[in-house]
Design a protein around this motif. Structure first.
Motif, PDB file in Angstrom:
ATOM      1  N   ALA A   1      43.359-166.629 -53.440  1.00 56.06           N
ATOM      2  CA  ALA A   1      43.896-167.545 -52.418  1.00 56.06           C
ATOM      3  C   ALA A   1      43.830-166.900 -51.044  1.00 56.06           C
ATOM      4  CB  ALA A   1      45.331-167.948 -52.753  1.00 56.06           C
ATOM      5  N   LEU A   2      44.180-165.624 -50.965  1.00 58.17           N
ATOM      6  CA  LEU A   2      44.163-164.918 -49.685  1.00 58.17           C
ATOM      7  C   LEU A   2      42.746-164.792 -49.129  1.00 58.17           C
ATOM      8  CD1 LEU A   2      45.866-163.393 -47.595  1.00 58.17           C
ATOM      9  CD2 LEU A   2      45.501-161.320 -48.937  1.00 58.17           C
ATOM     10  N   VAL A   3      41.816-164.379 -49.963  1.00 61.27           N
ATOM     11  CA  VAL A   3      40.433-164.185 -49.497  1.00 61.27           C
ATOM     12  C   VAL A   3      39.773-165.519 -49.145  1.00 61.27           C
ATOM     13  CG1 VAL A   3      38.118-163.433 -50.185  1.00 61.27           C
ATOM     14  CG2 VAL A   3      40.104-161.996 -50.709  1.00 61.27           C
ATOM     15  N   LEU A   4      39.753-166.457 -50.100  1.00 62.06           N
ATOM     16  CA  LEU A   4      39.066-167.726 -49.841  1.00 62.06           C
ATOM     17  C   LEU A   4      39.849-168.597 -48.864  1.00 62.06           C
ATOM     18  CD1 LEU A   4      37.700-168.531 -53.391  1.00 62.06           C
ATOM     19  CD2 LEU A   4      36.482-167.576 -51.446  1.00 62.06           C
ATOM     20  N   GLY A   5      41.170-168.552 -48.954  1.00 65.31           N
ATOM     21  CA  GLY A   5      41.993-169.284 -47.993  1.00 65.31           C
ATOM     22  C   GLY A   5      41.816-168.719 -46.590  1.00 65.31           C
ATOM     23  N   GLY A   6      41.790-167.394 -46.501  1.00 66.45           N
ATOM     24  CA  GLY A   6      41.553-166.751 -45.210  1.00 66.45           C
ATOM     25  C   GLY A   6      40.207-167.129 -44.625  1.00 66.45           C
ATOM     26  N   MET A   7      39.185-167.153 -45.466  1.00 63.56           N
ATOM     27  CA  MET A   7      37.850-167.558 -44.998  1.00 63.56           C
ATOM     28  C   MET A   7      37.849-169.023 -44.558  1.00 63.56           C
ATOM     29  SD  MET A   7      35.519-165.498 -47.767  1.00 63.56           S
ATOM     30  CE  MET A   7      33.942-166.046 -47.132  1.00 63.56           C
ATOM     31  N   THR A   8      38.590-169.868 -45.296  1.00 62.87           N
ATOM     32  CA  THR A   8      38.703-171.279 -44.918  1.00 62.87           C
ATOM     33  C   THR A   8      39.293-171.398 -43.525  1.00 62.87           C
ATOM     34  OG1 THR A   8      38.934-172.020 -47.200  1.00 62.87           O
ATOM     35  CG2 THR A   8      39.826-173.474 -45.505  1.00 62.87           C
ATOM     36  N   LEU A   9      40.327-170.634 -43.252  1.00 61.08           N
ATOM     37  CA  LEU A   9      40.997-170.713 -41.953  1.00 61.08           C
ATOM     38  C   LEU A   9      40.166-170.077 -40.840  1.00 61.08           C
ATOM     39  CD1 LEU A   9      44.656-169.942 -43.056  1.00 61.08           C
ATOM     40  CD2 LEU A   9      43.611-172.183 -42.597  1.00 61.08           C
TER      41      LEU A   9
ATOM     42  N   LEU B   1      49.439-172.501 -48.802  1.00 67.18           N
ATOM     43  CA  LEU B   1      49.080-171.959 -50.118  1.00 67.18           C
ATOM     44  C   LEU B   1      49.078-170.431 -50.084  1.00 67.18           C
ATOM     45  CD1 LEU B   1      47.901-172.480 -53.039  1.00 67.18           C
ATOM     46  CD2 LEU B   1      45.659-172.201 -51.969  1.00 67.18           C
ATOM     47  N   ILE B   2      48.499-169.856 -49.047  1.00 69.07           N
ATOM     48  CA  ILE B   2      48.445-168.393 -48.917  1.00 69.07           C
ATOM     49  C   ILE B   2      49.861-167.820 -48.833  1.00 69.07           C
ATOM     50  CG2 ILE B   2      47.767-166.489 -47.402  1.00 69.07           C
ATOM     51  CD1 ILE B   2      45.307-168.235 -46.613  1.00 69.07           C
ATOM     52  N   VAL B   3      50.666-168.389 -47.953  1.00 65.73           N
ATOM     53  CA  VAL B   3      52.037-167.903 -47.783  1.00 65.73           C
ATOM     54  C   VAL B   3      52.828-168.067 -49.083  1.00 65.73           C
ATOM     55  CG1 VAL B   3      54.218-168.297 -46.567  1.00 65.73           C
ATOM     56  CG2 VAL B   3      52.063-168.265 -45.288  1.00 65.73           C
ATOM     57  N   ALA B   4      52.697-169.215 -49.740  1.00 65.11           N
ATOM     58  CA  ALA B   4      53.428-169.457 -50.992  1.00 65.11           C
ATOM     59  C   ALA B   4      52.995-168.471 -52.077  1.00 65.11           C
ATOM     60  CB  ALA B   4      53.215-170.894 -51.452  1.00 65.11           C
ATOM     61  N   ALA B   5      51.711-168.165 -52.148  1.00 64.50           N
ATOM     62  CA  ALA B   5      51.220-167.206 -53.148  1.00 64.50           C
ATOM     63  C   ALA B   5      51.796-165.812 -52.879  1.00 64.50           C
ATOM     64  CB  ALA B   5      49.697-167.174 -53.147  1.00 64.50           C
ATOM     65  N   LEU B   6      51.877-165.425 -51.627  1.00 62.71           N
ATOM     66  CA  LEU B   6      52.444-164.117 -51.283  1.00 62.71           C
ATOM     67  C   LEU B   6      53.953-164.076 -51.546  1.00 62.71           C
ATOM     68  CD1 LEU B   6      50.416-163.374 -48.014  1.00 62.71           C
ATOM     69  CD2 LEU B   6      50.054-162.416 -50.312  1.00 62.71           C
TER      70      LEU B   6
END
Length: 188
Positions: free
Chosen positions: A58-66, A29-34
């Motif tokens: 997506a980057l912030v919350l996705g990054g925190m998820t990872l 999701l992060i990569v696709a959004a970028l």
């Protein structure tokens, strides 16, 4: 094609979640959004605010998820996006006296006006009702997303995020069109 590109990060998230897991899906999701941001910049020369917001969240919350290996962060993404959209509607109306629902709809309807050489005259009271409808709906979706995230399994939440939120949005768009339909010109 444009609609597919708009929903591509969501579609990829869903497919990767179903085939691998939430963490791989979040990374995709992060990569696709970028990639989506780069595509819009290259193809259109600009990136809309909403795309910056979606990618940023997506980057912030996705990054925190990872980083924390905790899916709750990505589950908050829809809530934050919908709450921001609802707040944008309310703040724009209260502080700037700008009805963003009216602005969006008239932008869409401007091509009809040009094509048919007609004027579309929708009363401001209708746009005000639609603004209230959409603000309440967006805040409601934000709350509903959290309810589903914390009261149901991750599988149920992913399905709700992909199909439920899309379905609710589709019904809301239909209701909006029914509300303004009588003000649209008849086809020649």
């Amino acid at each position: 094609m444009a609609l597919l590109l708009e929903y591509l990060p969501l579609i990829l998230f869903f497919v990767i979640y179903k085939t691998v897991d939430i963490f791989w899906a979040t990374g995709v999701l992060i990569v696709a959004a970028l990639v989506q941001l780069v595509y819009y910049k290259v193809s259109q020369g600009k990136i809309e605010k909403r795309h910056w917001i979606f990618a940023g969240v997506a980057l912030v919350l996705g990054g925190m998820t990872l980083v924390f290996h905790d899916e709750q962060f990505i589950q908050w993404k829809a809530t934050i996006i919908y709450a921001l959209l609802g707040s944008a509607l309310v703040i724009s109306q209260l502080l700037f006296k700008t009805n963003l629902v009216q602005k969006a709809l008239m932008g869409i309807l401007s091509s009809v006006q040009e094509e048919q050489k007609v004027t579309i005259d929708i009363p401001s009271s209708v746009f005000n009702q639609l603004l209230i409808f959409w603000a309440i709906l967006l805040y409601g979706i934000a709350a509903l997303n959290l309810y589903v995230a914390y009261h149901y399994s991750l599988d149920v939440w992913v399905n709700f995020k992909v199909f439920g939120l899309m379905g609710i949005t589709f019904v809301a768009i239909l209701l909006t069109m029914f509300k303004i339909y009588k003000y649209l010109p008849e086809e020649k």
